[in-house]
Design a protein around this motif. Structure first.
Motif, short mmCIF file in Angstrom:
data_model
loop_
_atom_site.label_atom_id
_atom_site.label_comp_id
_atom_site.label_asym_id
_atom_site.label_seq_id
_atom_site.Cartn_x
_atom_site.Cartn_y
_atom_site.Cartn_z
N ALA A 110 -4.83 -6.88 6.00
CA ALA A 110 -5.29 -6.33 4.71
C ALA A 110 -5.87 -4.93 4.90
O ALA A 110 -5.65 -4.04 4.07
CB ALA A 110 -6.32 -7.26 4.09
N LEU A 111 -6.61 -4.72 5.99
CA LEU A 111 -7.17 -3.40 6.27
C LEU A 111 -6.04 -2.38 6.50
O LEU A 111 -6.14 -1.22 6.08
CB LEU A 111 -8.07 -3.44 7.51
N ALA A 112 -4.99 -2.81 7.17
CA ALA A 112 -3.87 -1.91 7.45
C ALA A 112 -3.19 -1.46 6.16
O ALA A 112 -2.59 -0.38 6.12
CB ALA A 112 -2.86 -2.59 8.38
N GLY A 113 -3.31 -2.27 5.12
CA GLY A 113 -2.71 -1.93 3.83
C GLY A 113 -3.52 -0.92 3.03
O GLY A 113 -3.04 -0.39 2.03
N LEU A 114 -4.76 -0.64 3.44
CA LEU A 114 -5.60 0.34 2.73
C LEU A 114 -5.22 1.75 3.15
O LEU A 114 -4.67 1.96 4.24
CB LEU A 114 -7.07 0.10 3.06
N LEU A 154 -13.63 -1.65 -0.44
CA LEU A 154 -13.92 -3.09 -0.41
C LEU A 154 -13.24 -3.80 -1.57
O LEU A 154 -12.78 -4.95 -1.42
CB LEU A 154 -15.44 -3.33 -0.44
N ARG A 155 -13.19 -3.14 -2.70
CA ARG A 155 -12.51 -3.73 -3.86
C ARG A 155 -11.02 -3.92 -3.55
O ARG A 155 -10.44 -4.98 -3.83
CB ARG A 155 -12.70 -2.80 -5.06
N ALA A 156 -10.40 -2.92 -2.95
CA ALA A 156 -8.98 -3.01 -2.59
C ALA A 156 -8.77 -4.06 -1.50
O ALA A 156 -7.78 -4.81 -1.53
CB ALA A 156 -8.47 -1.64 -2.12
N LEU A 157 -9.71 -4.15 -0.56
CA LEU A 157 -9.62 -5.15 0.51
C LEU A 157 -9.72 -6.56 -0.07
O LEU A 157 -8.96 -7.45 0.31
CB LEU A 157 -10.73 -4.91 1.54
N ARG A 158 -10.66 -6.75 -1.00
CA ARG A 158 -10.82 -8.06 -1.64
C ARG A 158 -9.53 -8.45 -2.36
O ARG A 158 -9.07 -9.60 -2.26
CB ARG A 158 -11.99 -8.04 -2.61
N LEU A 159 -8.94 -7.51 -3.09
CA LEU A 159 -7.69 -7.77 -3.80
C LEU A 159 -6.56 -8.13 -2.83
O LEU A 159 -5.80 -9.08 -3.06
CB LEU A 159 -7.30 -6.56 -4.65
N ALA A 160 -6.47 -7.41 -1.72
CA ALA A 160 -5.42 -7.69 -0.72
C ALA A 160 -5.62 -9.08 -0.11
O ALA A 160 -4.66 -9.82 0.11
CB ALA A 160 -5.44 -6.62 0.37
#
Length: 168
Positions: A110-114, A154-160
């Protein structure tokens, strides 16, 4: 219990407990269990005042009989039948870490997708243990920008992670 009975019970213990204990160990092979049986035998003698008044030989015979019956009751009990004696205690179960490894792989994915800016701020703040000021200094950006990127990152990470089924 009157003081006279106290003395008689102590005398009964002193005179007979060691031999009753040896008898029970002989029957069971279990010194710890023998302690429990002798204690229960003496408790029953204490509850039966007529035993304290008997001749020492009669009291001794009574105590051996009670101890033998307690051993028989213990062997017949469901607890005894279902216990399995082993020479060594089994090792305690340990977590194998599979779940933690799987979750860390999902977080890494998920982090790699940010995008790079959000990922750098999150990694420095959460994995590096840096304060907002330290992250700002290391990345050369204002503290307000660090806070903003943390929030949206963090919002994007939570969504992923939600998309991967990790969180709600």
């Amino acid at each position: 219990m009157p003081p006279d009975d106290d003395r008689r019970l102590v005398a009964l213990y002193d005179a007979h407990a060691p031999s009753v204990w040896r008898y029970v160990v002989h029957l069971t092979g279990d010194p710890a269990g023998a302690d429990d049986i002798v204690q229960e035998t003496l408790l029953r003698a204490w509850r039966s005042p007529r035993i304290l008044e008997q001749e020492p030989e009669s009291a001794r015979s009574w105590m051996f009989t009670v101890a033998r019956n307690l051993v028989i009751d213990e062997v017949r009990s469901a607890r005894h039948r279902h216990e399995v004696r082993v020479a060594e205690l089994p090792e305690r179960g340990r977590e194998d870490g599979t779940d933690a490894l799987f979750e860390s792989l999902l977080v890494e994915e998920a982090l790699a997708g940010l995008d790079l800016e959000h990922r750098a701020v999150i990694v420095h703040a959460y994995y590096g243990g840096c304060s907002i000021a330290e992250v700002a200094r290391r990345l050369g950006i204002p503290e307000g920008t660090v806070k903003s990127r943390l929030h949206y990152g963090l919002r994007a990470l939570r969504l992923a992670l939600q998309e991967k089924g990790v969180t709600r």
